[in-house]
Design an enzyme around this catalytic site. Structure first.
Site, PDB file in Angstrom:
ATOM      1  N   ASP A 244       0.810  -1.206   0.000  1.00  0.00           N
ATOM      2  CA  ASP A 244       0.000   0.000   0.000  1.00  0.00           C
ATOM      3  C   ASP A 244       0.850   1.265   0.000  1.00  0.00           C
ATOM      4  O   ASP A 244       1.789   1.396   0.795  1.00  0.00           O
ATOM      5  CB  ASP A 244      -0.920  -0.012   1.233  1.00  0.00           C
ATOM      6  CG  ASP A 244      -1.787   1.225   1.327  1.00  0.00           C
ATOM      7  OD1 ASP A 244      -2.630   1.417   0.440  1.00  0.00           O
ATOM      8  OD2 ASP A 244      -1.606   1.996   2.291  1.00  0.00           O
ATOM      9  N   GLU A 281       1.658  -0.074  -4.859  1.00  0.00           N
ATOM     10  CA  GLU A 281       0.754   1.028  -5.171  1.00  0.00           C
ATOM     11  C   GLU A 281       1.586   2.299  -5.080  1.00  0.00           C
ATOM     12  O   GLU A 281       2.096   2.655  -4.021  1.00  0.00           O
ATOM     13  CB  GLU A 281      -0.407   1.115  -4.177  1.00  0.00           C
ATOM     14  CG  GLU A 281      -1.369   2.248  -4.541  1.00  0.00           C
ATOM     15  CD  GLU A 281      -2.225   2.743  -3.393  1.00  0.00           C
ATOM     16  OE1 GLU A 281      -3.205   3.457  -3.655  1.00  0.00           O
ATOM     17  OE2 GLU A 281      -1.913   2.437  -2.226  1.00  0.00           O
TER      18      GLU A 281
END
Length: 574
Positions: A244, A281
């Protein structure tokens, strides 16, 4: 059993176990330990640091009473795996399916998700990507407020539940990717600070304080995060990690944390004998993210590609607010489809500056693209999804693109249930201010923010998929379209070819239609409401179409808002 914990500045550390407190002995590197022979699998315990606590173990493998309760001893070797013949999955040529365990089924558990695997097998996806499963406060959360990073949310089924799910996926021929959050921890139930310098002392992102990756004491913090990643891949048989918001990893060391992680995972892949993937990401549009370590990159297997999403979304929805403003015209989609990104050093209106670098030479399979995902739906005030006509066109382009496509749960049948932002903070202060904090986060995005309260249980319940929709004709028809597109992608090598320099795109100057060439195949899309005639010669073979098409002397007549995949005669190809 030996209990160990890192607390480099402490003067006294105890473990509260077996109805008593045991003093721990200091050792090298700030580690404390004590042998408690009678402790075993399931034994509850907690640590006290300089009289403060009791606190859960920073490396707790299980939190049976939630984030505020004691840890429990968990023996990984007790679980009986049946995936001994599983050889793993390569990300190249794969299709990913993202899901949130709590809303994927009415029950919201790993066990219930196992019962839906037949649906995913028939859809022919290669990987399931789970949103984060670390323990969170309360009973419902997206997962990005996770703490106790080595444990698994008991609401979903705990560590054994996750292993059972992974085992079942492997038996069904599906790999599992797990979304992990290493750039911050949640604001509630986070007890790392008393143990050591886990945090850098400044806000690393809107979501929380930056993790200490390059300041004094950061060697052990980095080992904490890398050990967490290795645990999922080794002990839970996970096939890949989605990392993330890596742009929020503040690391000024010569060897970036991601490069160090890539080295460790490569070594682990050699040991376990199966491919292991790392998907970042990142909003940096920096190709070094996915370049190999030996080429000076960070060694990620792939990264999420927001530019492709934005361009597809604008083309099928007509929206152009906020970060969509540069993607509103079809030439932006054409560039994203052929270059991987729109912003490769060009000016970004949303950012007010130049952004990104060229991805020349990067194969498309290293870019994970989607039409919808948890962020792009859930970050809308009403969590609304694209309607079926838009999904038909968008899926046709996504699943014939040179990228690694990802589908969000329910997208394949045009689910009507929203995917809203929800949480269940225990502290009144966090619970009462969550809605206002969320609104501030998206100030300037172009939304009139009228979102439901994320703390209300109804917000969570509304986000659960309604599987009965699949039986309705329009939803079943869309599901068949997704199945056909994925099957076609796997049957025709042109559609999985990741070489971006072999993708050609033609666009209508008026913005009505687009043709994407994949080798000898043509993907024709009519975005307008009226029919258009596209110049394709006699002998064109229609491979797939979401609407009936007709050929005449001038070419192929494509109905409004429809898509056609065909193979024109060789003489007619540009």
């Amino acid at each position: 059993m030996i209990f160990e914990v890192w607390a480099p500045k402490a003067t006294a550390v105890e473990v509260d176990v077996m109805d008593g407190r045991r003093a721990m002995s200091p050792g090298e590197g700030g580690w404390w330990s004590v042998d408690v022979a009678e402790a075993e699998h399931g034994t509850r315990y907690a640590f006290l640091v300089d009289g403060g606590g009791p606190y859960p173990d920073p490396r707790s493998r299980r939190q049976p009473e939630g984030v505020f309760g004691p840890s429990a001893v968990y023996d990984h070797d007790r679980f009986l795996w049946s995936d001994h013949d599983w050889k793993g999955r390569d990300l190249r040529g794969a299709v990913i399916y993202e899901l949130h365990v709590g809303t994927f089924t009415p029950e919201g558990t790993f066990a219930a998700a196992v019962e839906k695997l037949e649906h995913l097998v028939e859809l022919c996806v290669d990987f399931v990507e789970l949103m984060p499963v670390a323990p969170v406060p309360g009973g419902r959360n997206w997962g990005y407020d996770g703490v106790d990073l080595y444990a698994v949310n008991e609401t979903y089924g705990g560590p054994d539940g996750l292993k059972t799910f992974v085992d079942a996926c492997h038996r069904a021929g599906i790999g599992v990717i797990l979304d992990v959050v290493h750039n911050h921890l949640g604001p509630s139930g986070n007890f790392l600070r008393p143990f050591g310098p886990y945090f850098a002392g400044f806000e690393g992102s809107y979501w929380g304080e930056a993790v200490n990756l390059d300041r004094p004491g950061s060697d052990e913090v980095r080992r904490y995060l890398i050990g967490n990643a290795v645990q999922w891949l080794r002990d839970f048989h996970i096939d890949g990690l989605r990392l993330d918001a890596v742009h929020a990893l503040h690391d000024k060391r010569a060897t970036h944390l991601l490069a160090e992680l890539s080295e460790e995972v490569d070594a682990l892949a050699c040991f376990v004998g199966r491919p292991l993937s790392l998907i970042a990401e990142s909003d940096l549009n920096d190709p070094r993210m996915v370049r190999p370590l030996e080429a000076g990159g960070l060694g990620m297997t792939a990264q999420w590609d927001d530019d492709v999403h934005h361009a597809l979304h604008c083309a099928v929805s007509g929206e152009s607010h906020g970060y969509y403003q540069d993607f509103a015209r079809l030439p932006a989609l054409a560039k994203a489809l052929t270059s991987g990104v729109l912003h490769d050093g060009s000016y970004s209106s949303f950012r007010g500056r130049a952004h990104g670098r060229s991805y020349a030479g990067v194969p498309g399979h290293r870019l994970v693209a989607c039409l919808q995902n948890h962020d792009q739906i859930g970050n809308r005030p009403q969590g609304d999804r694209l309607p079926i006509p838009a999904l038909k066109l968008g899926a046709g382009l996504l699943l014939t693109s040179p990228f690694t496509p990802m589908v969000f749960m329910g997208e394949e049948w045009g689910a009507r249930s929203p995917f809203l932002f929800f949480s269940d903070h225990v502290e009144p202060r966090l619970r009462e201010t969550e809605a206002a904090r969320r609104e501030r986060e998206f100030d300037g995005f172009g939304y009139a923010w009228n979102a439901p309260d994320p703390s209300e249980e109804e917000t969570f319940l509304r986000s659960k998929l309604d599987w009965s929709e699949v039986k309705e004709e329009a939803h079943w028809s869309l599901l068949c379209w997704y199945r056909d597109l994925i099957a076609l992608r796997k049957a025709l090598p042109e559609l999985s070819d990741p070489r971006l320099d072999r993708v050609r795109v033609e666009t209508d100057p008026h913005g009505d239609w687009l043709i994407m060439w994949r080798g000898s195949l043509a993907v024709l899309v009519n975005f307008a409401t009226d029919s258009v005639t596209l110049p394709l010669t006699p002998g064109t073979i229609v491979l797939a179409s979401d609407e009936p098409v007709a050929a005449d002397g001038e070419g192929v007549r494509l109905p409004g808002q429809s898509l056609l995949i065909c193979r024109p005669p060789a003489s007619s190809q540009a």
